[in-house]
Write a protein that holds these residues in place. Structure first.
Motif, PDB file in Angstrom:
ATOM      1  N   ILE A  70      -0.357  10.423   0.060  1.00 40.65           N
ATOM      2  CA  ILE A  70      -0.152  11.430  -0.979  1.00 40.65           C
ATOM      3  C   ILE A  70      -0.349  12.826  -0.399  1.00 40.65           C
ATOM      4  CG2 ILE A  70      -2.552  11.569  -1.785  1.00 40.65           C
ATOM      5  CD1 ILE A  70      -1.479  11.441  -4.660  1.00 40.65           C
ATOM      6  N   ALA A 125      -1.512   5.134   2.172  1.00 39.35           N
ATOM      7  CA  ALA A 125      -2.647   5.995   2.508  1.00 39.35           C
ATOM      8  C   ALA A 125      -2.809   5.991   4.025  1.00 39.35           C
ATOM      9  CB  ALA A 125      -3.929   5.539   1.804  1.00 39.35           C
ATOM     10  N   ASN A 128      -9.951   5.780  -3.001  1.00 38.37           N
ATOM     11  CA  ASN A 128      -9.660   7.148  -3.423  1.00 38.37           C
ATOM     12  C   ASN A 128      -8.621   7.219  -4.537  1.00 38.37           C
ATOM     13  OD1 ASN A 128     -11.244   8.454  -1.244  1.00 38.37           O
ATOM     14  ND2 ASN A 128      -9.736   7.421   0.059  1.00 38.37           N
ATOM     15  N   MET A 174      -2.658  15.205   5.835  1.00 37.86           N
ATOM     16  CA  MET A 174      -2.999  14.002   6.608  1.00 37.86           C
ATOM     17  C   MET A 174      -1.768  13.478   7.337  1.00 37.86           C
ATOM     18  SD  MET A 174      -6.279  13.226   6.265  1.00 37.86           S
ATOM     19  CE  MET A 174      -6.567  11.476   6.479  1.00 37.86           C
TER      20      MET A 174
END
Ligand SMILES: C[S@@+](CC[C@H](N)C(=O)[O-])C[C@H]1O[C@@H](n2cnc3c(N)ncnc32)[C@H](O)[C@@H]1O
Lengths: 298, 355
Positions: B175, B145, B244, B179
């Motif tokens: 994922i 992440a 998340n 980002m």
């Protein structure tokens, strides 16, 4: 030992600190003394567990290095001793401890120990306080080893007021010898312990050591001297430990002499403490009488 | 990065006294209880995650196997695991650009200090001085992440510059390609040697056997081409990401799988300041009232910020999360976590033992 920082600096200061510590204890209300047995009970459990474990067959007078290095606690294959460490911490710290004589209480010692145990350089990052935990490992294992040393030194012989003082000195000296193997690293360890976030834990460990020594020496008195005895022994031990880091005499003879002198002074000071206490209680009751005379309900 | 660990420690740590106890191996978190009772029949053989099943050990509990139709929560709503993946993707695609500002708002700027401390305390790239030829050991760090690269860049700085160990490489995995793209752009400002030590992959943290290289913006994510092998990682980090995830137990087991024995799982996440009622009240007031509003004003996106606040509230307490880490097979030191700023955030660490 950073506890009373002034005490570590010089012998004279140690006595001064001990004297300062004497005061508050004599001011404690009588009810406070009932705390002592509980405190003692908490520490005795582990102590007795030790005296019954047959892992110490070491004669009392081996040369220093042999004795310290062959103490079974320090082998990382040995089951971890009880203490404030999780099994994983014990494993990593015991392995790291073997590198302290050469690498100090350092991240290098932690990583080298991890490698020895088949782990990675990164593994010791899970030890909560890093190098301070390594210092604590030394403090806890050495303190816990004292019970066995005490049996080796004194057997189960009878205890009495006249032997207690000499046993306190013998045990404090035994504990100081526990630093012999890491004495070149000890100033570094003191610096780590003096970091503000570690001071409370370091002071607590010192207090537990003093308590253990008085207990093993056979001190059973539960009276107002309980605090003063522990406080002054803590201060003296801390000063002697620091003295030892600069001691080049054979077998640390100068340190032993230093310890003996300070303990002697303190026992004389005990009389001072008693008179101080008497004076205080006189003053306090006089104060109360004055207040009563003014109509205050006490 | 110039902040010394001791100074940070003093500034951040609220409770110096530790409960030095081994983590009890019991699961108390209500969510887990709920997951434990989920019907195994919901898991069909047509499940897109079936390829993972073969790699999972047979004693993996059912709740730690991703199940697209199992209920989980998305903020205060209940959704399926598959829906959560979609909706989290929407949130982060939407906030990718305003991400830094968002973090500053949600933590009063503290997240930078927390991240510095997190990385400093892990001391990546550190190797003991030995008499051998090259004392430095190579390390592989996996930043899960890792989004915009905040943690990975700090890792490289500490490893390459502070510890002088160029043999440390970092894989940033997320994922969400939006980002990752922001992270990739930001990485162009790094020294070339550090850029060379970085790689970017798209993967769901719950299944690291299916990773894909970062796809250029606007294109479809390519089919997964490779896998993160078993026992290949020294340090697994996840910062402000794990809450998340749809299935946290599954992600923890993937972390366990990819780590080498002795490898470390380290997580930085918002947590519970329950021990400090005043701080807790203030922080909750701020986060529930102000953050969604500011999200609307600054980023024109109230819902995403509302979710971020709610997801913090739904995340397990420090002790519950530590128990989940232990349940996945890790061992911990001390109480297994360290509170930062009174517990507004916390660092959890676990080590994969040798078996
Ligand atoms: C708040 S950001 C944290 C980014 C970065 N680590 C930091 O500290 O600044 C959370 C990230 O988690 C990612 N994420 C959410 N669910 C994920 C999953 N199942 N697997 C991998 N990454 C996920 C999101 O895409 C997002 O980039």
């Amino acid at each position: 030992m950073p506890s009373p920082p002034a005490a570590s600096r010089s012998a004279g200061a140690a006595a001064a600190v001990a004297r300062r510590i004497l005061h508050p204890s004599s001011l404690l209300p009588p009810g406070t003394t009932s705390l002592k047995p509980c405190l003692r009970a908490a520490t005795t459990t582990t102590t007795h567990a030790h005296t019954t474990t047959p892992r110490h067959h070491l004669p009392a007078s081996l040369p220093i290095p042999t004795r310290t290095s062959s103490r079974p606690y320090h082998s990382y294959s040995h089951p971890p001793p009880p203490g404030p460490f999780t099994p994983t911490e014990s494993l990593l710290l015991a392995a790291a401890y073997r590198h302290v004589p050469t690498h100090g209480f350092s991240a290098s010692a932690l990583a080298l120990g991890a490698r020895d145990a088949g782990y990675l350089d990164i593994s010791p990052t899970i030890v909560p306080d890093g190098v301070f935990s390594l210092v604590q490992w030394h403090l806890v294992t050495q303190r816990e080893a004292l019970a066995a040393r005490s049996v080796a030194l004194f057997g189960d012989g009878q205890k009495g007021p006249n032997v207690v003082a000499s046993r306190v000195e013998a045990l404090a000296w035994e504990r100081l010898l526990g630093n012999a193997e890491v004495v070149w690293q000890w100033q570094e360890a003191l610096a780590i312990m003096a970091q503000p976030s570690y001071v409370p834990a370091s002071v607590k460990e010192l207090a537990m050591l003093a308590d253990e020594i008085w207990f093993l020496a056979g001190d059973v008195a539960v009276d107002p001297t309980w605090y003063t005895k522990r406080a002054s022994l803590s201060a003296i031990y801390a000063a002697a430990e620091l003295f030892m880091t600069n001691d080049r005499s054979l077998g640390f003879r100068d340190t032993q002499e230093f310890l003996r002198r300070r303990l002697q002074e303190a026992s004389e000071m005990g009389n001072v403490a008693r008179s101080v206490r008497e004076w205080l209680s006189f003053t306090a009751s006089a104060g109360i009488n004055v207040l009563r005379s003014k109509g205050v309900q006490i | 990065m110039a902040v010394r660990p001791t100074q940070l420690r003093r500034a951040l740590l609220q409770s110096p006294s530790r409960l030095r106890q081994t983590a009890p191996n019991t699961i108390q978190h209500p969510e887990l209880q709920h997951l434990l009772s989920a019907a195994p029949s919901a898991f069909s053989s047509a499940c897109p995650f079936s390829s993972t099943i073969t790699t999972r050990t047979q004693n993996t509990p059912d709740y730690a196997v991703p199940n697209p139709s199992r209920p989980t929560h998305f903020g205060f709503q209940t959704v399926t695991e598959a829906e959560k993946v979609e909706r989290v993707a929407t949130v982060f695609t939407s906030v990718a650009e305003s991400y830094d500002r968002m973090n500053d708002l949600m933590s009063f700027g503290w997240h930078r200090i927390w991240k510095d401390y997190f990385v400093t305390s892990l001391n990546p790239g550190f190797s003991p001085l030995t008499s051998g030829l090259d004392p430095r050991a190579p390390q592989h760090i996996l930043d899960i992440a890792g989004g915009t690269g905040d943690i990975a860049f700090r890792m490289l700085q500490t490893a390459h510059v502070v510890n002088g160990n160029p043999d440390v490489r970092v894989t940033i995995s997320d994922i969400n390609p939006a980002m990752l793209t922001v992270g990739k752009q930001r990485s162009t400002l790094l020294p070339a040697s550090q850029q060379a030590a970085l790689s970017f992959v798209e993967a769901n943290a719950e299944d690291l056997t299916r990773t894909a290289p970062l796809s250029p913006p606007g294109t479809r994510t390519p089919a997964p081409t490779s896998t993160i092998p078993d026992a290949s990682v020294d340090l697994y980090t996840v910062a402000f990401g794990i809450r998340n995830f749809s299935n946290i137990p599954a992600a923890l087991r993937e972390a366990y799988r990819v780590l080498k024995p002795g490898g470390v799982f380290a997580c930085l996440e918002f947590s519970k300041a329950d021990a400090h009622p005043l701080l807790n009240t203030l922080y909750k007031e701020w986060s529930f009232r102000a953050i969604p509003l500011i999200g609307q004003l600054v980023a024109g996106d109230r819902d995403s910020y509302q979710y971020l606040v709610e997801s913090i509230e739904k995340f397990p307490s420090q002790a519950e999360f530590r128990d989940m880490i232990v349940d996945a097979g890790f061992v911990v030191g001390g109480q297994g976590y360290e509170d930062l700023t009174g517990g507004v955030a916390a660092i959890h660490k676990g080590m994969k033992p040798r078996v």
